[in-house]
Motif scaffolding. Structure first.
Motif, PDB file in Angstrom:
ATOM      1  N   UNK A 151       0.833  -1.193   0.000  1.00 40.79           N
ATOM      2  CA  UNK A 151       0.000   0.000   0.000  1.00 40.79           C
ATOM      3  C   UNK A 151       0.870   1.246   0.000  1.00 40.79           C
ATOM      4  N   UNK A 152       1.991   1.154   0.691  1.00 39.41           N
ATOM      5  CA  UNK A 152       2.880   2.320   0.787  1.00 39.41           C
ATOM      6  C   UNK A 152       3.345   2.752  -0.588  1.00 39.41           C
ATOM      7  N   UNK A 153       3.731   1.783  -1.350  1.00 38.87           N
ATOM      8  CA  UNK A 153       4.221   2.113  -2.696  1.00 38.87           C
ATOM      9  C   UNK A 153       3.134   2.820  -3.483  1.00 38.87           C
ATOM     10  N   UNK A 154       1.907   2.335  -3.337  1.00 37.02           N
ATOM     11  CA  UNK A 154       0.805   2.952  -4.069  1.00 37.02           C
ATOM     12  C   UNK A 154       0.575   4.379  -3.610  1.00 37.02           C
ATOM     13  N   UNK A 155       0.611   4.567  -2.268  1.00 39.94           N
ATOM     14  CA  UNK A 155       0.398   5.913  -1.744  1.00 39.94           C
ATOM     15  C   UNK A 155       1.466   6.855  -2.252  1.00 39.94           C
ATOM     16  N   UNK A 156       2.716   6.392  -2.231  1.00 37.89           N
ATOM     17  CA  UNK A 156       3.809   7.240  -2.709  1.00 37.89           C
ATOM     18  C   UNK A 156       3.615   7.577  -4.184  1.00 37.89           C
ATOM     19  N   UNK A 157       3.148   6.579  -4.907  1.00 37.56           N
ATOM     20  CA  UNK A 157       2.946   6.796  -6.341  1.00 37.56           C
ATOM     21  C   UNK A 157       1.903   7.874  -6.600  1.00 37.56           C
ATOM     22  N   UNK A 158       0.853   7.862  -5.754  1.00 36.95           N
ATOM     23  CA  UNK A 158      -0.219   8.837  -5.969  1.00 36.95           C
ATOM     24  C   UNK A 158       0.294  10.250  -5.835  1.00 36.95           C
ATOM     25  N   UNK A 159       1.228  10.431  -4.894  1.00 38.52           N
ATOM     26  CA  UNK A 159       1.663  11.795  -4.630  1.00 38.52           C
ATOM     27  C   UNK A 159       2.740  12.268  -5.593  1.00 38.52           C
ATOM     28  N   UNK A 160       3.228  11.379  -6.433  1.00 40.45           N
ATOM     29  CA  UNK A 160       4.288  11.825  -7.347  1.00 40.45           C
ATOM     30  C   UNK A 160       3.720  12.776  -8.360  1.00 40.45           C
ATOM     31  N   UNK A 161       4.498  13.747  -8.679  1.00 41.46           N
ATOM     32  CA  UNK A 161       4.069  14.703  -9.683  1.00 41.46           C
ATOM     33  C   UNK A 161       3.298  15.860  -9.089  1.00 41.46           C
ATOM     34  N   UNK A 162       2.832  15.714  -7.887  1.00 40.95           N
ATOM     35  CA  UNK A 162       2.093  16.815  -7.258  1.00 40.95           C
ATOM     36  C   UNK A 162       3.090  17.586  -6.409  1.00 40.95           C
ATOM     37  N   UNK A 163       3.157  18.880  -6.560  1.00 43.20           N
ATOM     38  CA  UNK A 163       4.134  19.642  -5.768  1.00 43.20           C
ATOM     39  C   UNK A 163       3.802  19.531  -4.279  1.00 43.20           C
ATOM     40  N   UNK A 164       4.862  19.506  -3.472  1.00 44.08           N
ATOM     41  CA  UNK A 164       4.672  19.327  -2.040  1.00 44.08           C
ATOM     42  C   UNK A 164       4.397  20.672  -1.395  1.00 44.08           C
ATOM     43  N   UNK A 165       3.176  20.881  -1.034  1.00 43.65           N
ATOM     44  CA  UNK A 165       2.837  22.117  -0.319  1.00 43.65           C
ATOM     45  C   UNK A 165       1.990  21.733   0.881  1.00 43.65           C
ATOM     46  N   UNK A 166       2.139  22.496   1.926  1.00 45.40           N
ATOM     47  CA  UNK A 166       1.304  22.314   3.087  1.00 45.40           C
ATOM     48  C   UNK A 166       0.500  23.579   3.253  1.00 45.40           C
ATOM     49  N   UNK A 167      -0.791  23.471   3.047  1.00 45.55           N
ATOM     50  CA  UNK A 167      -1.633  24.646   3.149  1.00 45.55           C
ATOM     51  C   UNK A 167      -2.328  24.642   4.498  1.00 45.55           C
ATOM     52  N   UNK A 168      -2.479  25.779   5.071  1.00 48.63           N
ATOM     53  CA  UNK A 168      -3.202  25.817   6.342  1.00 48.63           C
ATOM     54  C   UNK A 168      -4.692  25.560   6.109  1.00 48.63           C
ATOM     55  N   UNK A 169      -5.325  24.888   7.032  1.00 50.95           N
ATOM     56  CA  UNK A 169      -6.764  24.604   6.931  1.00 50.95           C
ATOM     57  C   UNK A 169      -7.478  25.500   7.917  1.00 50.95           C
ATOM     58  N   UNK A 170      -8.361  26.331   7.397  1.00 50.78           N
ATOM     59  CA  UNK A 170      -9.042  27.291   8.252  1.00 50.78           C
ATOM     60  C   UNK A 170     -10.045  26.553   9.120  1.00 50.78           C
TER      61      UNK A 170
END
Lengths: 526, 657
Positions: B210-229
């Protein structure tokens, strides 16, 4: 006017029929039967003698079936005459108004003990009339029905009465005894042609009664009555009333209702009204029964049986205020009505007026009733009204008169007196004695548990409490007590379950609610 | 604890609708009350109580279909015409504006909203406020009912090492390097670095594939952490007037268990200040003026209440036992509603004043503030069982309470000006209904004392006197008989006492005699006294039940309870019928298993009634006597002469074969 000369044995000129009639009037039924028998042997077509014999046998075995209603175990279990499956509270005998919190009708369960049906303990035990268990029972229907149909006053391990048992057995027993009795042979009814008899209403009426009350064959009586009422062109109230009675005994309640109603339409009598109300009670429609009683009391103002029946019904519906008002009216009219006096005594005793209860019990005593229960009640009323010198003598007398089962209750009350006085040794011994006589007396178990707790025997106390709540789940005291002990010992889960059981038995119990609150705090702390 | 005063009233008898409206119009004696959208009395038949304490029922829409929390509701004069509108947003991404009793405007939102606020961004005439909806990490600004602008909160700084880890993963094909990345992230977390949401997701996955799949999903998406109001409030900038310019205070969740408060300028394009704090903020309350001096009270999800004074987080924080579910600030007091059905009241400096205990959990907590009244502040609490309670005097007095019909529960409450009515309470219910009540002009927020006007029909039980004291005790009347008996006692007291004592002694003697004879007979009862016959700690108790309706077969069920602390072995139960031969008992003698301490074992014996010998009449019921005996063991002592316990069971009458 010449004084009547007393009858001399040598005076054989008396008309034997007149003789028999006078014996009948004097309620000397056996002699009457003997005389009628001899008359019939001389002339087997003697109609007058036949009628008199019927009447005598009927009168000898007559049972007021309005008062005595024996519902056997099978009837209680397989009751399918009830109309509503989920009745609203107050509209069915199975769901009386939830007890005392309804606008303060009567003392709460904390003060007035509750019997196994869930209603407060009444003052007067009637044979199995209010036997229907309420829907708030924890035990399943069979155990409750078994406990109910056991004769009241005996221990719960007594035998239940099977269907129509009493009625059948009475019939058979007396048949047997009649066989040995020289005078009266039973009348053979199988070969009787009802048509012929229907044309002669006087004979037919005597025969009908004979069939109903002695032979206990409502079917045959039904045939006869049907014929006769047709002959009378449906204008005679008496036949319709008997028809209704037969239908009732056969269990055809709706037909019985119709017959009674039309009989009332012809000529309303108290008896018919009472029987109609009984039909409605059997159908579990107390409000309809109440209406009938109301109309009857308007038509026959002041009639005691109607008032008493209404009072009973209100008591079954848990409306003790109205019930007590009606009993008071009964006593005003008929000062020796034992039922009303007993119920009033119980009510006043539990409403914190033991001196009034004492007065009622005294009146019962003056009437000549002298039973264990009455002496017991007297003793308790004296004790709680602070007339201590009389209290113990009454309880003593109660013990003396007691036969086996009831003395358990008396010993229990002696134990209560002991607790009131402060003599715990006396109480302990009395409770043990009560248990030795009736091992299923849950209240003694509970009190014994409390005493053991005082002595420090916690396990024995817990055992006693669990025994008591197993025997009587309608009591809240043993459940609450074992919840409290479990709480003190630290067994919170057990305490929680038991406290909920106590609240189920008596939803208004303040201490159980407090205990639950504390338990919730404990549980939330984790 | 200060006990809660009572003010709960019995509801008034129901007057017909028209009469009530006319009466209220006469009472109000001002044309303004009848005018305006909020004054319409078009209540449905359900809400037949026209007047309930200080609340006048104004409007009820049972099928509005909007389930809003308190943060999703707001009132504002959106068009500058004096007729305040009600703005509602709900989780179904709708925004609705009510004017009077009808919907003025409805639109769809892009994201599920978190909070909605209205404030003035400048001092123009006529003053038109801005409507801002917070959703996700963005603020959507509406002006003149048109979408105007969007402001996104800046992304949060992510640790370099984490960025490196993910960058490394980018270059690798699928499945490779996931384990190293995983371990790296784990080390970072242990070192106390705040990880982004993506890393936390990966760390949460147990399964390797499952880990590999999760990592795969996030590839290509820039890593940003947005605050949640999580919540939003407005704070006046320099003038304390309703139309004053305000700044926007936004509380958001930064990383897990870390929050940030942003203060934005009135035009919502710049961040004026940023305050970081521990714990995710759940409720925010503002007091003061931004330019002069202000305090923010922040309640976090882990049960702490922080105060931010002039942009600096104060060290003293209030720790709560249970998480907070409502926060209100009135004057100098902070009211914190907790999940264990208590409202704690703290002085704003941090000291606890008192607590209000509620009968059931609360759903919303709102403050009432009406400048025109002498007593300006009150607290409104709605409970889980549908009650709406009004507390005055800083929560010490329960002024009034009413319940919603149809078992409805309030999910959001708002007090403010609606229509032209200043003191309007808007309730949004769980069933989707909207309820508007108006605080009547003749009511003061004071507990009812004699002469004071809370409403007609209310008992004058002012102060902390509980209502239970008014209920009379159910003592029976003193009867004449009672008095006579008391007289008798007084006169013949000595004689009564002597008789009583003599009788009591005799009773004791009688009881003792009966008891002893009972014991000597070795237990006639099914619950017999256990005998301590020197057999060690053998505390046994034995009870018996008979099963069987009519016979001739009966089952006797014996329950043997070992109340001692040692297990008991080598015991058996023996049964005898009396009169002998009446019952055939199987088994007549049976060894019992090991009797554990504090344990009840059940043993059944079948009893069959035998027909009488020689065909005589049935003799009736008899008894079955059961004894628990210790068995003799080979070579070890002799059998005990006395049984351990006995029971005599009375059998029921059988109806014959």
């Amino acid at each position: 006017m010449r004084a009547r000369a007393p009858l001399q044995p040598q005076d054989k000129k008396i008309n034997p029929f007149f003789h028999a009639l006078s014996k009948y009037r004097r309620h000397q039924y056996d002699d009457c039967l003997a005389l009628c028998g001899s008359l019939l042997r001389q002339n087997s077509r003697d109609q007058a003698a036949f009628v008199l014999k019927c009447r005598a046998i009927t009168a000898k075995h007559w049972l007021d079936d309005l008062e005595v209603e024996v519902e056997g175990l099978a009837d209680a279990l397989m009751e399918d005459n009830v109309a509503a499956t989920a009745p609203r509270p107050g509209t069915s005998l199975q769901r009386p108004l939830s007890s005392a919190q309804q606008a303060g009708t009567g003392p709460s369960q904390a003060v007035r003990p509750v019997s196994a049906t869930g209603r407060p303990v009444t003052g007067f035990t009637r044979p199995a009339t209010s036997a229907r268990p309420t829907s708030s029972q924890q035990r399943d229907l069979i155990t409750t029905a078994m406990a109910m149909s056991a004769r009241p006053g005996t221990a719960a391990s007594g035998r239940p009465v099977t269907s129509a048992g009493r009625l059948v057995r009475l019939g058979t027993a007396s048949m047997a005894s009649l066989g040995t009795d020289g005078g009266g042979e039973t009348i053979q009814v199988d070969g009787i042609d009802f048509h012929k008899y229907a044309k002669r209403p006087e004979i037919a009426k005597a025969l009908c009664d004979y069939l109903i009350y002695f032979l206990r064959q409502p079917r045959k009586a039904l045939d006869l009555a049907a014929e006769a009422t047709r002959e009378a062109s449906f204008a005679d109230w008496w036949w319709k009333e008997r028809l209704g009675k037969c239908y009732f005994q056969l269990g055809l309640l709706r037909e019985a209702e119709k017959q009674f109603r039309s009989s009332i339409g012809n000529d309303s009598r108290v008896v018919t009204n009472l029987e109609l109300a009984r039909v409605y009670l059997k159908l579990d429609q107390p409000n309809a029964a109440l209406e009938v009683y109301q109309k009857a009391s308007e038509k026959f103002p002041g009639d005691i049986s109607v008032t008493v029946s209404m009072a009973r019904l209100y008591e079954d519906l848990n409306d003790s205020q109205k019930s007590i008002g009606l009993y008071k009216r009964v006593v005003a009219r008929d000062p020796v009505n034992a039922e009303a006096l007993a119920c009033l005594a119980a009510h006043h005793f539990y409403s914190d007026q033991p001196e009034v209860a004492l007065r009622f019990c005294r009146r019962l005593l003056l009437m000549g009733v002298s039973s264990t229960e009455l002496w017991n009640n007297l003793g308790l009323a004296c004790f709680y009204a602070a007339q201590y010198d009389l209290a113990i003598t009454c309880l003593d007398r109660a013990l003396m008169l007691a036969d086996d089962g009831v003395s358990a209750e008396v010993w229990y009350n002696i134990g209560q007196v002991g607790i009131g006085v402060g003599d715990l040794g006396l109480s302990y011994q009395s409770f043990k004695l009560a248990l030795s006589i009736d091992p299923n007396h849950a209240e003694s178990h509970t009190n014994l548990g409390v005493l053991e707790l005082r002595k420090g025997n916690i396990e024995q106390a817990q055992l006693a409490f669990s025994h008591a709540s197993r025997l009587a789940p309608h009591l809240y005291e043993p459940a609450y007590n074992s919840a409290l002990v479990a709480f003190k010992l630290g067994d919170f889960q057990d305490a929680f379950n038991k406290a909920n059981m106590a609240l189920q038995a008596y939803p208004g119990h303040h201490e159980s609610k407090e205990l639950l609150k504390q338990l919730k705090l404990q549980f939330m702390a984790f | 604890m200060i006990s809660v005063g009572s003010g709960a009233t019995a509801p008034d008898p129901l007057p017909p609708l028209e009469e009530a409206i006319a009466k209220e119009r006469d009472d109000a004696a001002s044309p303004a009350a009848a005018g305006g959208g909020g004054g319409e009395r078009s209540g449905t038949q359900d809400y037949q109580q026209r007047k309930s304490g200080p609340w006048l029922h104004a409007w009820h829409d049972p099928v509005a279909g909007m389930v809003c929390f308190s943060q999703h509701m707001c009132v504002a004069d959106l068009h500058g015409d004096g007729d305040h509108r009600l703005v509602l947003v709900d989780r179904k991404k709708r925004i609705r504006i009510y004017r009077g009793t009808s919907i003025q405007w409805e639109q769809r939102l892009l994201e599920p909203p978190v909070a909605v606020q209205c404030f003035y961004h400048d001092t123009a005439t006529p003053p038109i406020p801005t409507l801002v909806v917070a959703a996700g990490h963005q603020l959507f600004i509406y002006r003149h009912l048109q979408p105007y602008m969007k402001f996104a909160l800046p992304p949060l700084p992510i640790d370099e090492r984490e960025k490196d880890t993910w960058n490394r993963l980018e270059g690798l094909p699928e499945g490779e390097g996931v384990e190293e990345a995983f371990n790296q992230l784990m080390k970072l977390r242990e070192a106390g670095v705040q990880l982004s949401r993506r890393s936390m997701d990966l760390l949460a996955v147990d399964d390797v594939a499952q880990r590999a799949k999760t990592a795969e999903e996030h590839k290509g998406v820039p890593l940003v952490q947005l605050p949640a109001i999580s919540c939003m409030e407005t704070l006046r900038q320099n003038i304390d007037q309703p139309t004053g310019v305000s700044v926007v205070v936004v509380a958001a969740e930064a990383f897990s268990h870390k929050g940030i408060i942003f203060i934005l300028n009135p035009h919502v394009d710049k961040i004026l200040r940023k305050v970081e704090l521990d714990g995710t903020p759940a409720f925010v309350h503002c007091l003061g003026l931004y330019d002069v001096e202000y305090r923010l009270t922040v309640a976090t999800r882990d049960g702490t209440v922080h105060t931010i004074k002039n942009g600096a987080l104060l060290g003293s924080a209030v720790e709560l036992e249970t998480p907070c579910c409502g926060l209100v600030r009135l004057d100098k007091f902070i009211f914190v509603g907790c999940m264990d059905s208590v409202i704690h009241v703290y002085h704003f400096k941090g000291k606890k004043s008192h607590s209000i205990h509620l009968p059931c959990p609360l759903t919303t907590l709102t403050g009432l503030s009406l400048p025109r009244l002498r007593v300006q502040r009150a607290l409104l609490v709605t409970l889980n069982d549908g009650q709406v309670r009004l507390y005055g005097n800083n929560g010490k007095d329960l002024l009034h309470s009413f319940s919603l019909l149809n078992d409805d529960i309030v999910t959001g409450a708002l007090f403010g000006q609606y229509g032209r009515e200043e003191g309007a309470l808007v309730l949004s219910c769980k069933s989707g209904a909207i309820l508007v009540k108006i605080l009547s002009r003749t009511s003061t927020l004071e507990p009812a004392r004699s002469g004071s006007s809370l409403s007609d029909g209310e008992e004058a039980t002012g102060g902390p006197v509980p209502a239970e004291q008014d209920v009379p005790l159910n003592i029976p009347k003193k009867t004449r008989l009672y008095v006579e008996q008391m007289d008798r006692e007084r006169q013949s007291a000595v004689h009564m006492h002597r008789t009583f004592q003599r009788d009591l002694c005799r009773l004791r003697l009688k009881t003792a005699r009966a008891y002893v004879s009972n014991l000597v007979d070795m237990g006639q009862s099914p619950t017999s006294v256990p005998s301590t016959s020197g057999a060690g700690e053998a505390h046994l108790s034995l009870t018996a039940d008979v099963i069987g309706l009519t016979g001739p077969h009966f089952d006797v069920q014996l329950r043997i309870h070992n109340a001692g602390s040692h297990a008991l072995s080598n015991v058996c139960v023996m049964c005898v019928s009396s009169p002998p031969g009446l019952y055939a008992l199987t088994p007549a003698m049976a060894p019992l298993p090991l009797l554990l301490p504090q344990h009840t074992s059940v043993h059944t014996i079948r009893a069959q009634e035998q027909p009488p010998e020689g065909g005589g009449a049935p003799t009736g019921a008899g008894q079955v006597r059961c004894f628990v005996v210790r068995m003799a063991v080979e070579g070890r002592g002799h059998q005990a002469a006395r049984p351990l316990t006995t029971v005599y069971v009375q059998m029921p009458i059988s109806e014959g074969g």
